[in-house]
Write a protein that holds these residues in place. Structure first.
Motif, PDB file in Angstrom:
ATOM      1  N   GLY A  22       0.773  -1.228   0.000  1.00 46.36           N
ATOM      2  CA  GLY A  22       0.000   0.000   0.000  1.00 46.36           C
ATOM      3  C   GLY A  22       0.806   1.281   0.000  1.00 46.36           C
ATOM      4  N   ALA A  23       2.115   1.197  -0.260  1.00 44.94           N
ATOM      5  CA  ALA A  23       2.920   2.417  -0.364  1.00 44.94           C
ATOM      6  C   ALA A  23       2.573   3.166  -1.646  1.00 44.94           C
ATOM      7  N   HIS A  24       2.915   4.440  -1.664  1.00 46.72           N
ATOM      8  CA  HIS A  24       2.565   5.286  -2.807  1.00 46.72           C
ATOM      9  C   HIS A  24       3.699   5.450  -3.812  1.00 46.72           C
ATOM     10  N   ARG A  25       4.932   5.301  -3.327  1.00 47.80           N
ATOM     11  CA  ARG A  25       6.071   5.635  -4.182  1.00 47.80           C
ATOM     12  C   ARG A  25       7.286   4.848  -3.703  1.00 47.80           C
ATOM     13  N   VAL A  26       8.204   4.574  -4.624  1.00 43.28           N
ATOM     14  CA  VAL A  26       9.481   3.986  -4.245  1.00 43.28           C
ATOM     15  C   VAL A  26      10.622   4.860  -4.740  1.00 43.28           C
ATOM     16  N   GLU A  27      11.704   4.821  -3.999  1.00 44.76           N
ATOM     17  CA  GLU A  27      12.970   5.389  -4.470  1.00 44.76           C
ATOM     18  C   GLU A  27      13.824   4.202  -4.882  1.00 44.76           C
ATOM     19  N   LEU A  28      14.030   4.044  -6.171  1.00 48.00           N
ATOM     20  CA  LEU A  28      14.764   2.894  -6.705  1.00 48.00           C
ATOM     21  C   LEU A  28      16.255   3.205  -6.737  1.00 48.00           C
ATOM     22  N   CYS A  29      17.018   2.364  -6.071  1.00 47.17           N
ATOM     23  CA  CYS A  29      18.465   2.545  -5.934  1.00 47.17           C
ATOM     24  C   CYS A  29      19.180   1.237  -6.262  1.00 47.17           C
ATOM     25  N   SER A  30      20.490   1.296  -6.296  1.00 47.69           N
ATOM     26  CA  SER A  30      21.337   0.128  -6.130  1.00 47.69           C
ATOM     27  C   SER A  30      22.243   0.425  -4.938  1.00 47.69           C
ATOM     28  N   GLY A  35      24.461   3.764   0.723  1.00 48.46           N
ATOM     29  CA  GLY A  35      23.496   4.846   0.886  1.00 48.46           C
ATOM     30  C   GLY A  35      22.631   5.060  -0.337  1.00 48.46           C
ATOM     31  N   GLY A  36      22.800   4.198  -1.359  1.00 46.97           N
ATOM     32  CA  GLY A  36      21.994   4.293  -2.568  1.00 46.97           C
ATOM     33  C   GLY A  36      22.740   4.913  -3.722  1.00 46.97           C
ATOM     34  N   LEU A  37      22.898   4.143  -4.803  1.00 46.85           N
ATOM     35  CA  LEU A  37      23.538   4.630  -6.029  1.00 46.85           C
ATOM     36  C   LEU A  37      22.590   4.428  -7.206  1.00 46.85           C
ATOM     37  N   THR A  38      22.932   5.018  -8.346  1.00 47.72           N
ATOM     38  CA  THR A  38      22.116   4.911  -9.543  1.00 47.72           C
ATOM     39  C   THR A  38      21.942   3.448  -9.942  1.00 47.72           C
ATOM     40  N   PRO A  39      20.707   2.978 -10.096  1.00 49.69           N
ATOM     41  CA  PRO A  39      20.506   1.612 -10.566  1.00 49.69           C
ATOM     42  C   PRO A  39      20.758   1.511 -12.061  1.00 49.69           C
ATOM     43  N   THR A  40      20.903   0.301 -12.554  1.00 52.61           N
ATOM     44  CA  THR A  40      21.083   0.125 -13.993  1.00 52.61           C
ATOM     45  C   THR A  40      19.802   0.487 -14.731  1.00 52.61           C
ATOM     46  N   LEU A  41      19.962   0.848 -15.990  1.00 55.10           N
ATOM     47  CA  LEU A  41      18.801   1.162 -16.812  1.00 55.10           C
ATOM     48  C   LEU A  41      17.909  -0.070 -16.954  1.00 55.10           C
ATOM     49  N   GLY A  42      18.519  -1.244 -17.014  1.00 52.88           N
ATOM     50  CA  GLY A  42      17.739  -2.468 -17.093  1.00 52.88           C
ATOM     51  C   GLY A  42      16.853  -2.653 -15.879  1.00 52.88           C
ATOM     52  N   THR A  43      17.384  -2.347 -14.692  1.00 48.20           N
ATOM     53  CA  THR A  43      16.580  -2.452 -13.472  1.00 48.20           C
ATOM     54  C   THR A  43      15.438  -1.445 -13.491  1.00 48.20           C
ATOM     55  N   VAL A  44      15.714  -0.240 -13.948  1.00 42.95           N
ATOM     56  CA  VAL A  44      14.667   0.784 -14.042  1.00 42.95           C
ATOM     57  C   VAL A  44      13.557   0.319 -14.978  1.00 42.95           C
ATOM     58  N   GLU A  45      13.939  -0.166 -16.145  1.00 42.98           N
ATOM     59  CA  GLU A  45      12.935  -0.588 -17.127  1.00 42.98           C
ATOM     60  C   GLU A  45      12.143  -1.795 -16.632  1.00 42.98           C
ATOM     61  N   ALA A  46      12.831  -2.757 -16.010  1.00 48.44           N
ATOM     62  CA  ALA A  46      12.139  -3.943 -15.503  1.00 48.44           C
ATOM     63  C   ALA A  46      11.152  -3.573 -14.411  1.00 48.44           C
ATOM     64  N   THR A  47      11.537  -2.633 -13.563  1.00 53.16           N
ATOM     65  CA  THR A  47      10.655  -2.209 -12.470  1.00 53.16           C
ATOM     66  C   THR A  47       9.436  -1.485 -12.997  1.00 53.16           C
ATOM     67  N   ALA A  82      18.396  11.809 -18.097  1.00 54.26           N
ATOM     68  CA  ALA A  82      17.687  11.778 -19.376  1.00 54.26           C
ATOM     69  C   ALA A  82      17.211  10.361 -19.708  1.00 54.26           C
ATOM     70  N   GLU A  83      18.048   9.358 -19.443  1.00 53.62           N
ATOM     71  CA  GLU A  83      17.668   7.979 -19.747  1.00 53.62           C
ATOM     72  C   GLU A  83      16.530   7.500 -18.854  1.00 53.62           C
ATOM     73  N   VAL A  84      16.581   7.891 -17.597  1.00 57.61           N
ATOM     74  CA  VAL A  84      15.507   7.521 -16.670  1.00 57.61           C
ATOM     75  C   VAL A  84      14.188   8.169 -17.102  1.00 57.61           C
ATOM     76  N   ARG A  85      14.266   9.420 -17.524  1.00 62.72           N
ATOM     77  CA  ARG A  85      13.070  10.118 -18.014  1.00 62.72           C
ATOM     78  C   ARG A  85      12.515   9.411 -19.247  1.00 62.72           C
ATOM     79  N   GLU A  86      13.403   9.071 -20.178  1.00 62.77           N
ATOM     80  CA  GLU A  86      12.969   8.411 -21.408  1.00 62.77           C
ATOM     81  C   GLU A  86      12.392   7.022 -21.137  1.00 62.77           C
ATOM     82  N   ALA A  87      12.865   6.382 -20.054  1.00 69.98           N
ATOM     83  CA  ALA A  87      12.364   5.045 -19.709  1.00 69.98           C
ATOM     84  C   ALA A  87      10.951   5.093 -19.139  1.00 69.98           C
ATOM     85  N   GLY A  88      10.533   6.265 -18.648  1.00 72.83           N
ATOM     86  CA  GLY A  88       9.179   6.405 -18.150  1.00 72.83           C
ATOM     87  C   GLY A  88       9.035   6.549 -16.655  1.00 72.83           C
ATOM     88  N   ALA A  89      10.143   6.753 -15.942  1.00 74.01           N
ATOM     89  CA  ALA A  89      10.060   6.964 -14.495  1.00 74.01           C
ATOM     90  C   ALA A  89       9.299   8.245 -14.196  1.00 74.01           C
TER      91      ALA A  89
END
Length: 248
Positions: A22-30, A35-47, A82-89
């Motif tokens: 029932g959460a509203h939002r996630v912060e996707l990290c690796s 403390g959280g780093l940029t995840p791969t584009l593949g992980t972003v797209e799969a999520t 830019a890639e995260v935006r284009e992926a649809g996040a």
């Protein structure tokens, strides 16, 4: 009062667990250990492909350590946004500082520009600023949507007095979102003490590796290391427990 719940995750499974609870939002990290780093584009797209309703905001942080970046790191972050935006996040999470502990306005402008209208959160780099009120004003002027902060203390509960002052200072112009050490035991106290409308937390539990064959001799990290055959996974039960305990 209704709260917005954001869960810090490091996998597609974590996003699904947060959505289920029932959460509203996630912060996707690796690399949550960093403390959280940029995840791969593949992980972003799969999520993004896996979830149905929860919003996915992606952290843009190329390495651990401080938040002062050279020209190559800035270029990489700009491209990642830019890639995260284009992926649809639905949003990005950024944080850039100067050596003197101020918001790096010029770099922030570049990253916000690359976001192209996505929701922008300034992460806990904010907790390393020399003057949090000046930093808050700067971020508001830049059009940042929210600030994630532990109130410049070890946990959001200990930093609650500053968080409350920041909420008052921000008014309706900027969302101040506490994060750091929020648990079912303290979440209601954090909310009551600060008057916030959003909270950020991780809900990780230990889970065993499915590996049947195990070699105890090599390891994949540095001298300070976590066990190879254990995992931290986001628990929908723990997410639900924090939500229930928040009193909202």
């Amino acid at each position: 009062m209704s709260l917005t719940y954001e869960i810090c995750i490091d996998s597609t499974a974590g996003a699904l667990a947060a959505e289920q609870a029932g959460a509203h939002r996630v912060e996707l990290c690796s690399a949550l250990f960093e403390g959280g780093l940029t995840p791969t584009l593949g992980t972003v797209e799969a999520t993004l492909a896996a979830v149905s309703s929860i919003r996915v905001h992606v952290i843009i942080r190329p390495r651990g350590g401080d938040f002062i970046y050279d020209e190559y790191e800035v270029a990489a972050m700009e491209r990642d946004v830019a890639e995260v935006r284009e992926a649809g996040a639905q949003g990005v999470v950024i944080g850039v500082l100067t050596p003197s502990g101020e918001v790096d306005v010029e770099v922030a402008k570049r990253l916000i520009g690359a976001a192209g209208g996505l929701s922008v959160t300034f992460h806990r780099a904010f907790d390393m600023t020399a003057d949090p009120f000046a930093a808050l004003d700067t971020l508001a002027s830049l059009g940042v949507d929210r600030v994630l902060t532990s109130g410049q203390d070890v946990t959001a509960l200990e930093g609650a007095p500053l968080i409350a002052s920041l909420v008052e200072r921000a008014g309706d112009g900027l969302i101040v979102m506490p994060g750091g050490g929020i648990t079912p035991r303290n979440v209601s106290r954090v909310v009551e003490a600060t008057g916030v409308k959003e909270i950020h937390f991780a809900a990780l539990v230990d889970a065993p590796s499915p590996a049947v064959h195990r070699n105890p001799h090599p390891f994949m990290g540095g001298e300070l290391r976590q066990p190879e055959y254990a995992r931290l996974v986001t628990s929908p039960g723990l997410v639900s427990e924090v939500i229930a305990a928040s009193g909202a």
